[in-house]
Design an enzyme around this catalytic site. Sequence first.
Site, PDB file in Angstrom:
ATOM      1  N   THR A   1      14.790 -22.926 -59.046  1.00 50.92           N
ATOM      2  CA  THR A   1      14.651 -24.320 -58.632  1.00 50.92           C
ATOM      3  C   THR A   1      13.417 -25.003 -59.226  1.00 50.92           C
ATOM      4  O   THR A   1      12.283 -24.573 -58.995  1.00 50.92           O
ATOM      5  CB  THR A   1      14.610 -24.488 -57.092  1.00 50.92           C
ATOM      6  OG1 THR A   1      15.614 -23.673 -56.491  1.00 50.92           O
ATOM      7  CG2 THR A   1      14.864 -25.937 -56.726  1.00 50.92           C
TER       8      THR A   1
ATOM      9  N   ARG B   1      24.987 -18.625 -64.786  1.00 48.79           N
ATOM     10  CA  ARG B   1      25.295 -18.976 -63.395  1.00 48.79           C
ATOM     11  C   ARG B   1      26.419 -20.004 -63.359  1.00 48.79           C
ATOM     12  O   ARG B   1      26.343 -21.051 -64.010  1.00 48.79           O
ATOM     13  CB  ARG B   1      24.051 -19.541 -62.717  1.00 48.79           C
ATOM     14  CG  ARG B   1      24.279 -20.113 -61.317  1.00 48.79           C
ATOM     15  CD  ARG B   1      22.972 -20.629 -60.750  1.00 48.79           C
ATOM     16  NE  ARG B   1      23.110 -21.291 -59.463  1.00 48.79           N
ATOM     17  CZ  ARG B   1      22.797 -22.571 -59.239  1.00 48.79           C
ATOM     18  NH1 ARG B   1      22.345 -23.325 -60.217  1.00 48.79           N
ATOM     19  NH2 ARG B   1      22.930 -23.093 -58.034  1.00 48.79           N
TER      20      ARG B   1
ATOM     21  N   LYS C   1      20.472 -15.622 -51.260  1.00 45.05           N
ATOM     22  CA  LYS C   1      19.611 -16.763 -51.545  1.00 45.05           C
ATOM     23  C   LYS C   1      18.760 -17.033 -50.302  1.00 45.05           C
ATOM     24  O   LYS C   1      19.291 -17.352 -49.244  1.00 45.05           O
ATOM     25  CB  LYS C   1      20.449 -17.993 -51.894  1.00 45.05           C
ATOM     26  CG  LYS C   1      21.237 -17.839 -53.177  1.00 45.05           C
ATOM     27  CD  LYS C   1      22.199 -18.995 -53.397  1.00 45.05           C
ATOM     28  CE  LYS C   1      21.483 -20.308 -53.635  1.00 45.05           C
ATOM     29  NZ  LYS C   1      22.453 -21.395 -53.935  1.00 45.05           N
TER      30      LYS C   1
ATOM     31  N   ARG D   1      26.083 -32.123 -42.630  1.00 43.53           N
ATOM     32  CA  ARG D   1      25.880 -33.521 -43.019  1.00 43.53           C
ATOM     33  C   ARG D   1      26.160 -34.470 -41.860  1.00 43.53           C
ATOM     34  O   ARG D   1      26.969 -34.171 -40.979  1.00 43.53           O
ATOM     35  CB  ARG D   1      26.794 -33.887 -44.195  1.00 43.53           C
ATOM     36  CG  ARG D   1      26.544 -33.061 -45.456  1.00 43.53           C
ATOM     37  CD  ARG D   1      27.418 -33.525 -46.603  1.00 43.53           C
ATOM     38  NE  ARG D   1      27.232 -32.701 -47.787  1.00 43.53           N
ATOM     39  CZ  ARG D   1      26.237 -32.824 -48.657  1.00 43.53           C
ATOM     40  NH1 ARG D   1      25.326 -33.775 -48.459  1.00 43.53           N
ATOM     41  NH2 ARG D   1      26.122 -32.041 -49.706  1.00 43.53           N
TER      42      ARG D   1
END
Length: 472
Positions: free
Chosen positions: A275, A35, A217, A76
């Site tokens: 993860t 990856r 994803k 953000r």
Amino acid sequence: MRRARSAKIVATLGPSTSDEQAIRALFERGVDVFRLNFSHGTQSDHARRLATIRALEKEFGRPIGVLLDLQGPKLRLGTFEGGRTQLEAGARLRLDMDRTPGDARRAPLLHPEIFAALQTGTELLLDDGKLRLRVESHGADFAETTVLVGGPISDRKGVNVPSVLLPISPLTAKDRDDLAFGLAMGVDWVALSFVQRPEDIEEARALIGTRAWIMAKLEKPAAIEHLDGIVALSDGIMVARGDLGVELPPEQVPELQRLIVRACRKGGKPVVVATQMLESMIASPVPTRAEVSDVATAIYDGVDAVMLSAESASGKYPLEAVAMMDRIVARVEADPSYRSGIDATHAAAEATTADAVCASLRNVAGLLSPAATVTYTSSGFTSLRAARERPAVPVLSLTPSVATARRMAMVWGVHAVLVDDVHDVAEMIECACRSARDEGFANPGDDVVVVAGLPFGQSGTTNLLHVARIAR
């Protein structure tokens, strides 16, 4: 080189694993797909790593998959006076489009798409869910909120809006540039972040075409609401448990992981669990027992691959992490209950010729115990449908396409081999027997089950099953 397991290992490259020696060692210890995380590093960094992978592939004569993981939109906050502030539970906080540094009473949020999607009562998560706000009122460029869970907050911390479908593309300008760069380099898979709906896959497909396969994803709750549509349009799925666990209560993540895995197995699409699988091995040479159980659970559920992130990219023990994951997978697959569990959760075949043939392959393999099943495929379709059946013997995937061979590195049980084009059934059977013997899957006198599609070269035409015996 042949792996003694069916599930695959994906490892992220990074500062700890950038040079040729480290990448070689990772491959030798069990990595099937590398990856390249474009959230970190430069394009030139990733180009060097890919060149090393391709040289390694040529040296070992084995197809190696490369996954380009796009960063996706990053929502953000802006900055604060002095770089940080403290938000108190029960206090009011105004979010707006003013770039002026914020304080405990207001903060800049320069994302008009968030304001456009808000509703009264919507909850916002800050800094990976550590702080929580509730929207009391809002407009096109502001939101008045109440702090539900307070704490310290500093510049540019992330914002999550879990309960809202945001009107935002999963591809930023940076992503489009990185995507063009990666496709020109020849990556095999593209991981698409921030997927919320099937249309996001269509947008990416319009740019990618057939140059790479798309892995969605799943990290947004909205994606779960459109799970079947996303699985149908994607080439593969990643269970991105990091962001999913921020936007949803952590106790829901195992349930959703299993739901996603079963949807992918039913659809015959490769699924990767990612993860924090061996998170403690970033700093420790051994994992926790809970982490070992986490990896094992994914394998028992029949996933195609498990992934290492920081463990291999920036951790102190990347080689040990890969070796540990390899041992866990092999141990689970050797457990007799693994096969019974895979069979019990096997989805019924669809009413198509391809699925009828591949379901028969599974039955024949169970009855005859051949040395291997052999698929002949140009596009990868036949191998994918064969792998969907999770046969009890390896799937030897013969293909004249190097791109297809590399993509198969992500798929459960598939060992891909590059071969020349064949022109008739007799030539195909001879190629299958020779390859099964040369690759160490079969010996003289063994049976192999061969599956292919006629006419050759046309995707989706799986319609032939043949049992062949290796000549003595």
